[in-house]
Design a protein around this motif. Structure first.
Motif, mmCIF file in Angstrom:
data_model
loop_
_atom_site.group_PDB
_atom_site.id
_atom_site.type_symbol
_atom_site.label_atom_id
_atom_site.label_comp_id
_atom_site.label_asym_id
_atom_site.label_seq_id
_atom_site.Cartn_x
_atom_site.Cartn_y
_atom_site.Cartn_z
ATOM 1 N N LYS A 49 0.672 -1.079 -0.069
ATOM 2 C CA LYS A 49 0.064 -0.095 -0.060
ATOM 3 C C LYS A 49 0.782 1.123 0.154
ATOM 4 O O LYS A 49 2.228 1.086 0.380
ATOM 5 C CB LYS A 49 -0.984 0.004 1.088
ATOM 6 N N GLY A 50 0.275 2.385 -0.280
ATOM 7 C CA GLY A 50 1.053 3.653 -0.347
ATOM 8 C C GLY A 50 1.602 3.964 0.966
ATOM 9 O O GLY A 50 2.655 4.377 1.167
ATOM 10 N N HIS A 51 0.590 4.047 1.911
ATOM 11 C CA HIS A 51 1.100 4.260 3.151
ATOM 12 C C HIS A 51 0.124 3.908 4.171
ATOM 13 O O HIS A 51 -1.250 4.013 3.877
ATOM 14 C CB HIS A 51 1.377 5.723 3.463
ATOM 15 N N GLU A 52 0.403 3.521 5.527
ATOM 16 C CA GLU A 52 -0.422 3.132 6.466
ATOM 17 C C GLU A 52 0.012 3.872 7.825
ATOM 18 O O GLU A 52 1.053 4.072 7.949
ATOM 19 C CB GLU A 52 -0.511 1.838 6.770
ATOM 20 N N VAL A 53 -1.098 4.597 8.232
ATOM 21 C CA VAL A 53 -0.588 5.286 9.632
ATOM 22 C C VAL A 53 -0.214 4.346 10.681
ATOM 23 O O VAL A 53 -0.534 3.163 10.937
ATOM 24 C CB VAL A 53 -1.888 5.987 10.010
ATOM 25 N N GLY A 54 1.023 4.597 11.084
ATOM 26 C CA GLY A 54 1.668 3.931 12.153
ATOM 27 C C GLY A 54 2.580 2.736 11.541
ATOM 28 O O GLY A 54 2.976 2.019 12.173
ATOM 29 N N ALA A 85 9.014 11.409 0.097
ATOM 30 C CA ALA A 85 8.037 11.022 -0.867
ATOM 31 C C ALA A 85 6.649 10.783 0.021
ATOM 32 O O ALA A 85 5.806 11.078 -0.423
ATOM 33 C CB ALA A 85 8.342 9.719 -1.606
ATOM 34 N N ARG A 86 6.879 10.274 1.185
ATOM 35 C CA ARG A 86 5.694 10.003 2.008
ATOM 36 C C ARG A 86 5.139 11.357 2.433
ATOM 37 O O ARG A 86 4.000 11.421 2.449
ATOM 38 C CB ARG A 86 6.099 9.118 3.253
ATOM 39 N N ILE A 87 5.866 12.146 2.754
ATOM 40 C CA ILE A 87 5.431 13.604 3.242
ATOM 41 C C ILE A 87 4.705 14.223 2.188
ATOM 42 O O ILE A 87 3.602 14.838 2.434
ATOM 43 C CB ILE A 87 6.643 14.494 3.796
ATOM 44 N N VAL A 88 5.383 14.199 1.013
ATOM 45 C CA VAL A 88 4.455 14.858 -0.178
ATOM 46 C C VAL A 88 3.165 14.160 -0.457
ATOM 47 O O VAL A 88 2.139 14.598 -0.575
ATOM 48 C CB VAL A 88 5.328 14.716 -1.411
ATOM 49 N N LEU A 89 3.093 12.672 -0.406
ATOM 50 C CA LEU A 89 2.077 11.932 -0.326
ATOM 51 C C LEU A 89 1.047 12.428 0.736
ATOM 52 O O LEU A 89 -0.303 12.685 0.186
ATOM 53 C CB LEU A 89 2.311 10.370 -0.293
#
Length: 60
Positions: free
Chosen positions: A10-15, A28-32
């Protein structure tokens, strides 16, 4: 293993674990996430506008 059974990341998951990520990956996560926050703020604003319009129509 069948291609349908392979789970895609997945692109990002909280935690999620970030210790193994590079600086570039973290940026890149910050931009996303910044883009997602802006999208959510826009949705909230649109809902407020819709609610205000409805309230003005049904005001007695």
């Amino acid at each position: 293993m069948d291609d349908d059974q392979i789970s895609k990341p997945k692109g990002h998951e909280v935690g999620m674990t970030i210790e193994a990520m590079s600086v570039e990956e973290l940026e890149a996560r910050i931009v996303l996430l910044s883009d997602e926050i802006e999208r959510l703020r826009s949705a909230i604003s649109a809902r407020h506008q819709t609610r205000s319009a409805a309230d003005s129509v049904f005001k007695f």
